[in-house]
Design an enzyme around this catalytic site. Structure first.
Site, mmCIF file in Angstrom:
data_model
loop_
_atom_site.group_PDB
_atom_site.id
_atom_site.type_symbol
_atom_site.label_atom_id
_atom_site.label_comp_id
_atom_site.label_asym_id
_atom_site.label_seq_id
_atom_site.Cartn_x
_atom_site.Cartn_y
_atom_site.Cartn_z
ATOM 1 N N ASP A 141 4.862 -5.993 9.492
ATOM 2 C CA ASP A 141 5.929 -5.609 10.427
ATOM 3 C C ASP A 141 5.959 -6.549 11.634
ATOM 4 O O ASP A 141 7.051 -6.899 12.123
ATOM 5 C CB ASP A 141 5.732 -4.170 10.900
ATOM 6 C CG ASP A 141 6.126 -3.162 9.819
ATOM 7 O OD1 ASP A 141 6.872 -3.543 8.895
ATOM 8 O OD2 ASP A 141 5.682 -2.007 9.907
ATOM 9 N N THR A 181 -1.389 7.456 -0.410
ATOM 10 C CA THR A 181 -2.689 7.266 -1.093
ATOM 11 C C THR A 181 -3.442 6.040 -0.564
ATOM 12 O O THR A 181 -4.641 5.909 -0.791
ATOM 13 C CB THR A 181 -2.482 7.058 -2.610
ATOM 14 O OG1 THR A 181 -1.748 5.834 -2.796
ATOM 15 C CG2 THR A 181 -1.718 8.213 -3.233
ATOM 16 N N ASP A 207 0.391 -3.280 12.200
ATOM 17 C CA ASP A 207 0.871 -3.622 10.862
ATOM 18 C C ASP A 207 1.279 -5.094 10.848
ATOM 19 O O ASP A 207 2.282 -5.481 11.455
ATOM 20 C CB ASP A 207 2.062 -2.727 10.490
ATOM 21 C CG ASP A 207 2.456 -2.912 9.033
ATOM 22 O OD1 ASP A 207 2.742 -4.062 8.634
ATOM 23 O OD2 ASP A 207 2.458 -1.929 8.289
ATOM 24 N N ARG A 236 0.842 -1.191 0.000
ATOM 25 C CA ARG A 236 0.000 0.000 0.000
ATOM 26 C C ARG A 236 0.877 1.240 0.000
ATOM 27 O O ARG A 236 1.752 1.380 0.856
ATOM 28 C CB ARG A 236 -0.870 0.042 1.267
ATOM 29 C CG ARG A 236 -1.948 -0.973 1.290
ATOM 30 C CD ARG A 236 -3.049 -0.626 2.244
ATOM 31 N NE ARG A 236 -2.638 -0.097 3.539
ATOM 32 C CZ ARG A 236 -3.492 0.289 4.471
ATOM 33 N NH1 ARG A 236 -4.791 0.205 4.247
ATOM 34 N NH2 ARG A 236 -3.070 0.735 5.626
HETATM 35 C C1 PRP Z 1 -1.092 -4.734 4.321
HETATM 36 C C2 PRP Z 1 -1.868 -6.029 4.459
HETATM 37 C C3 PRP Z 1 -2.700 -6.044 3.217
HETATM 38 C C4 PRP Z 1 -3.006 -4.587 3.021
HETATM 39 C C5 PRP Z 1 -4.410 -4.346 3.479
HETATM 40 O O1 PRP Z 1 -0.034 -4.871 3.484
HETATM 41 O O2 PRP Z 1 -1.048 -7.151 4.582
HETATM 42 O O3 PRP Z 1 -2.038 -6.571 2.090
HETATM 43 O O4 PRP Z 1 -2.085 -3.848 3.818
HETATM 44 O O5 PRP Z 1 -4.791 -3.056 3.232
HETATM 45 P P1 PRP Z 1 -5.911 -2.664 2.175
HETATM 46 O O6 PRP Z 1 -7.079 -3.567 2.409
HETATM 47 O O7 PRP Z 1 -6.211 -1.242 2.527
HETATM 48 O O8 PRP Z 1 -5.343 -2.790 0.795
HETATM 49 P P2 PRP Z 1 1.086 -3.735 3.284
HETATM 50 O O9 PRP Z 1 0.704 -2.847 2.156
HETATM 51 O O10 PRP Z 1 1.333 -3.065 4.595
HETATM 52 O O11 PRP Z 1 2.324 -4.554 2.796
HETATM 53 P P3 PRP Z 1 3.211 -5.630 3.590
HETATM 54 O O12 PRP Z 1 2.361 -6.865 3.789
HETATM 55 O O13 PRP Z 1 4.339 -5.863 2.656
HETATM 56 O O14 PRP Z 1 3.638 -5.025 4.900
HETATM 57 N N1 URA Z 2 -2.428 -3.308 6.919
HETATM 58 C C1 URA Z 2 -2.056 -3.760 8.138
HETATM 59 O O1 URA Z 2 -1.044 -4.461 8.258
HETATM 60 N N2 URA Z 2 -2.786 -3.416 9.194
HETATM 61 C C2 URA Z 2 -3.897 -2.661 9.098
HETATM 62 O O2 URA Z 2 -4.545 -2.390 10.125
HETATM 63 C C3 URA Z 2 -4.270 -2.206 7.826
HETATM 64 C C4 URA Z 2 -3.519 -2.552 6.741
#
Ligand code: PRP
Ligand code: URA
Length: 209
Positions: free
Chosen positions: A203, A108, A200, A104
């Site tokens: 993380d 945005t 997160d 994400r």
């Molecule tokens: C997080 C999570 C989803 C997304 C959800 O990933 O694991 O993929 O956000 O958010 P959304 O429904 O608003 O799209 P992130 O973008 O943080 O990437 P990561 O898993 O690499 O940390």
């Molecule tokens: N992605 C995450 O990892 N946590 C949230 O709460 C939303 C998006």
């Protein structure tokens, strides 16, 4: 309209509470996510078709049930979806695994695609997309669109925690895709994080913050 399945078995709720706790470290967080994925897998695969095979028990011959091979694919959305793969593989060891890379954008909140590698015969399989967090729903919707562009017709989405906004978006954009979650939380905050959520997920799994 697709169905939202809230898989809220007491053991899943208990393990999810431990995951939400900010004092739970990465090792336990990963272990709990793996365990919940296995438990949720029972519901996601509840209606898998069975075939009859003839076997010989130590006592006699019988016609017994078997899940046919080459039926399933697990597709985690990187990174956090990876944390649910091992649990599902424990349940279905022959499932193939594909990977979709999305992150994400921090301002945005829109998903950005950076990777896609899928099993060659994925169009013939039931595809279980995994991602612990269903927040705005943007990442899940884009991942499902990528799969459909490659011919997938039978897709399910398995998350840990969702919010009504994210569920609604997936149901509107992909009414053929059933959604499985362990909990539906209250709302998104100004950073599009789930409240109360668990922070997160990526993380916490990988210890990056
Ligand atoms: C997080 C999570 C989803 C997304 C959800 O990933 O694991 O993929 O956000 O958010 P959304 O429904 O608003 O799209 P992130 O973008 O943080 O990437 P990561 O898993 O690499 O940390
Ligand atoms: N992605 C995450 O990892 N946590 C949230 O709460 C939303 C998006």
């Amino acid at each position: 309209m697709s169905t939202l399945h809230v898989v809220d078995h007491p053991m899943i709720q208990h393990k999810l509470t431990l995951m939400r706790d900010m004092n739970t470290g990465s090792k336990d967080f990963r272990e709990l996510l793996k365990e919940i994925a296995l438990l949720m897998g029972y519901e996601v695969t509840r209606d898998l078709p069975l075939e009859d095979i003839e076997i010989q028990t130590p006592i006699c011959k019988m016609t017994a049930k078997k899940v046919p091979g080459r039926k399933l694919a697990i597709v985690p959305i990187l990174r956090a979806g990876l944390g649910m793969v091992e649990g599902l593989q424990t349940l279905v060891p022959v499932a193939k695994v594909g990977h979709i890379g999305l992150y994400r954008d921090e301002t945005t909140h829109q998903p950005v695609e950076y990777y896609c590698k899928l099993p060659e015969d994925i169009q013939e399989r039931l595809v279980i997309v995994t991602d612990p967090m269903l927040a705005t729903g943007g990442s899940a919707c884009d991942a499902i669109t990528m799969l459909k562009k490659r011919g997938c017709k039978n897709i399910r989405l398995m998350c840990l925690v969702g919010v009504p906004e994210g569920v609604k978006k997936v149901q509107e954009e992909h009414p053929d895709v059933d959604i499985y979650v362990a909990a539906v939380d209250d709302h998104l905050n100004e950073n599009a994080y789930i409240v109360p959520g668990l922070g997160d997920a990526g993380d916490r799994i990988f210890g990056t913050k």
